[in-house]
Design a protein around this motif. Structure first.
Motif, PDB file in Angstrom:
ATOM      1  N   LEU A 167       6.146  -3.482   9.843  1.00 37.92           N
ATOM      2  CA  LEU A 167       6.349  -3.941   8.470  1.00 37.92           C
ATOM      3  C   LEU A 167       5.062  -3.906   7.644  1.00 37.92           C
ATOM      4  O   LEU A 167       5.101  -4.070   6.432  1.00 37.92           O
ATOM      5  CB  LEU A 167       6.912  -5.366   8.462  1.00 37.92           C
ATOM      6  CG  LEU A 167       8.294  -5.543   9.079  1.00 37.92           C
ATOM      7  CD1 LEU A 167       8.694  -7.015   9.026  1.00 37.92           C
ATOM      8  CD2 LEU A 167       9.338  -4.681   8.371  1.00 37.92           C
ATOM      9  N   SER A 168       3.936  -3.718   8.294  1.00 41.17           N
ATOM     10  CA  SER A 168       2.659  -3.713   7.586  1.00 41.17           C
ATOM     11  C   SER A 168       1.736  -2.685   8.220  1.00 41.17           C
ATOM     12  O   SER A 168       2.091  -2.032   9.205  1.00 41.17           O
ATOM     13  CB  SER A 168       2.029  -5.111   7.629  1.00 41.17           C
ATOM     14  OG  SER A 168       0.947  -5.207   6.732  1.00 41.17           O
ATOM     15  N   ALA A 169       0.545  -2.547   7.651  1.00 45.15           N
ATOM     16  CA  ALA A 169      -0.433  -1.594   8.169  1.00 45.15           C
ATOM     17  C   ALA A 169      -0.889  -2.021   9.560  1.00 45.15           C
ATOM     18  O   ALA A 169      -1.031  -3.223   9.829  1.00 45.15           O
ATOM     19  CB  ALA A 169      -1.632  -1.520   7.222  1.00 45.15           C
TER      20      ALA A 169
ATOM     21  N   PHE B 237      -3.532  -4.632   9.919  1.00 40.22           N
ATOM     22  CA  PHE B 237      -3.176  -5.998   9.570  1.00 40.22           C
ATOM     23  C   PHE B 237      -2.780  -6.786  10.810  1.00 40.22           C
ATOM     24  O   PHE B 237      -3.116  -7.969  10.943  1.00 40.22           O
ATOM     25  CB  PHE B 237      -2.048  -6.013   8.540  1.00 40.22           C
ATOM     26  CG  PHE B 237      -1.708  -7.386   8.045  1.00 40.22           C
ATOM     27  CD1 PHE B 237      -2.640  -8.139   7.359  1.00 40.22           C
ATOM     28  CD2 PHE B 237      -0.456  -7.937   8.258  1.00 40.22           C
ATOM     29  CE1 PHE B 237      -2.336  -9.419   6.897  1.00 40.22           C
ATOM     30  CE2 PHE B 237      -0.137  -9.200   7.800  1.00 40.22           C
ATOM     31  CZ  PHE B 237      -1.086  -9.942   7.123  1.00 40.22           C
ATOM     32  N   TYR B 238      -2.092  -6.139  11.745  1.00 42.61           N
ATOM     33  CA  TYR B 238      -1.708  -6.819  12.980  1.00 42.61           C
ATOM     34  C   TYR B 238      -2.942  -7.133  13.820  1.00 42.61           C
ATOM     35  O   TYR B 238      -3.019  -8.180  14.470  1.00 42.61           O
ATOM     36  CB  TYR B 238      -0.712  -5.966  13.764  1.00 42.61           C
ATOM     37  CG  TYR B 238       0.587  -5.783  13.016  1.00 42.61           C
ATOM     38  CD1 TYR B 238       1.538  -6.794  12.989  1.00 42.61           C
ATOM     39  CD2 TYR B 238       0.851  -4.621  12.305  1.00 42.61           C
ATOM     40  CE1 TYR B 238       2.717  -6.651  12.273  1.00 42.61           C
ATOM     41  CE2 TYR B 238       2.025  -4.465  11.585  1.00 42.61           C
ATOM     42  CZ  TYR B 238       2.952  -5.485  11.569  1.00 42.61           C
ATOM     43  OH  TYR B 238       4.110  -5.330  10.847  1.00 42.61           O
ATOM     44  N   GLU B 239      -3.917  -6.237  13.798  1.00 45.40           N
ATOM     45  CA  GLU B 239      -5.187  -6.505  14.472  1.00 45.40           C
ATOM     46  C   GLU B 239      -5.853  -7.727  13.840  1.00 45.40           C
ATOM     47  O   GLU B 239      -6.369  -8.616  14.540  1.00 45.40           O
ATOM     48  CB  GLU B 239      -6.091  -5.276  14.359  1.00 45.40           C
ATOM     49  CG  GLU B 239      -7.454  -5.449  14.994  1.00 45.40           C
ATOM     50  CD  GLU B 239      -8.334  -4.222  14.800  1.00 45.40           C
ATOM     51  OE1 GLU B 239      -9.568  -4.396  14.821  1.00 45.40           O
ATOM     52  OE2 GLU B 239      -7.799  -3.113  14.604  1.00 45.40           O
TER      53      GLU B 239
ATOM     54  N   ILE C  12      -9.159  -1.970   6.412  1.00 47.60           N
ATOM     55  CA  ILE C  12     -10.312  -2.167   7.285  1.00 47.60           C
ATOM     56  C   ILE C  12     -10.287  -3.604   7.780  1.00 47.60           C
ATOM     57  O   ILE C  12     -10.071  -4.534   7.016  1.00 47.60           O
ATOM     58  CB  ILE C  12     -11.639  -1.925   6.535  1.00 47.60           C
ATOM     59  CG1 ILE C  12     -11.768  -0.471   6.089  1.00 47.60           C
ATOM     60  CG2 ILE C  12     -12.835  -2.313   7.403  1.00 47.60           C
ATOM     61  CD1 ILE C  12     -12.984  -0.221   5.206  1.00 47.60           C
ATOM     62  N   ALA C  13     -10.509  -3.782   9.073  1.00 50.02           N
ATOM     63  CA  ALA C  13     -10.718  -5.111   9.639  1.00 50.02           C
ATOM     64  C   ALA C  13     -11.942  -4.994  10.545  1.00 50.02           C
ATOM     65  O   ALA C  13     -11.863  -4.373  11.605  1.00 50.02           O
ATOM     66  CB  ALA C  13      -9.506  -5.568  10.434  1.00 50.02           C
TER      67      ALA C  13
END
Length: 288
Positions: free
Chosen positions: A95-97, A100-102, A245-246
């Motif tokens: 449902l997201s990039a 984002f889950y990371e 980016i994370a």
């Protein structure tokens, strides 16, 4: 009832402890991996928290790093046993990039969260109606939109949880987000009232950046800064559904956004001044 610790948080605990233990033993990743006959990539996955840790693997590292304190070893073994399984967001995969889950693996482990969005209200402050209306133009499938709203609500519940949530949350909301109509006027009125309610939350600081602040480099990108008691800050930037980016490894990037948030904080309205601006926007939607 106390919420169960997510497996990602146990992986994070192991990641930090084992990396520090390796460094304390004076070993590089290559040296440590060689001594237990692993590939460097296996050790790297453990130290980045992307995989669970088998007890046999943990014990091999405990022996290599000469960790002898029984309480420390027991704590690590307990974390290893609970590092397996799906994280809370697994039912919402896709449902997201991916980044984002990371990012979510770090969010509820943070001691503080600072965020700004130049266009819309930050997701952690959305009402369900606002979140649904936000996705409607590009997502006509109501069932899929509902799933995204459930995802956002589940995230909010964890972040604001009294026992396991983030200790301090600081939101700078742009005046553009207050005045940009998302959904029907009554949706916006309720969303703006929700902002006022959240401003009273004991762990929340809410500010509003007025149009009078002008054009700043800080206002061109949405970002979230996470701070931790035991690690460096992490920055999350989302440019689009496909690009984000994370990272905490890019020290210059993190420092730039730390400075950006301070600039925004110093220019944004606080307290009664911020609430008055929210009321003004809310009144404008009453006239529609």
């Amino acid at each position: 009832m106390r919420r169960e610790v997510d497996p990602s948080l146990n992986r994070r605990k192991l990641r930090i402890a084992l990396r520090r233990a390796r460094e304390g033993a004076g070993l590089s990743r290559e040296e440590a991996a060689g001594q237990v006959d692993w590939s460097v990539s296996k050790l790297n996955r453990i130290e980045t928290g992307t995989v669970s840790v088998a007890l046999t693997d943990l014990r091999a590292l405990v022996q290599l790093y000469r960790l002898e304190d029984p309480e420390t070893v027991s704590d690590l073994e307990n974390a290893a046993r609970n590092s397996k399984g799906q994280s809370w967001w697994a039912p919402f995969a896709g449902l997201s990039a991916p980044r984002f889950y990371e990012y979510l693996g770090f969010e509820t482990a943070a001691s503080s969260l600072r965020t700004y969005h130049p266009v819309v209200i930050p997701g952690l402050l959305h009402t369900e109606e606002y979140a649904d209306a936000l996705g409607a133009p590009e997502m006509p499938d109501a069932v899929l939109r509902r799933k995204i709203v459930e995802f956002r609500t589940a995230r909010q519940e964890r972040v604001f949880d009294e026992e396991t949530g983030v200790d301090q949350l600081h939101f700078v909301v742009d005046e553009a987000a207050l005045r940009r109509r998302i959904g029907e006027p009554d949706v916006m009125r309720r969303q703006l009232q929700h902002l006022k309610n959240m401003a009273e939350h004991p762990r929340v600081t809410l500010q509003v950046l007025p149009f009078s602040a002008g054009a700043l480099l800080s206002t061109q990108t949405a970002f979230v800064l996470l701070s931790f008691k035991d690690e460096e800050d992490l920055i999350y930037l989302e440019f689009s559904q496909a690009g984000s980016i994370a990272t905490r490894d890019n020290f210059e990037l993190v420092a730039n956004f730390q400075d950006s948030f301070e600039q925004l904080r110093n220019l944004a309205y606080s307290g009664t001044q911020a609430l008055d601006l929210i009321d003004d926007a809310k009144e404008a939607f009453s006239a529609d």
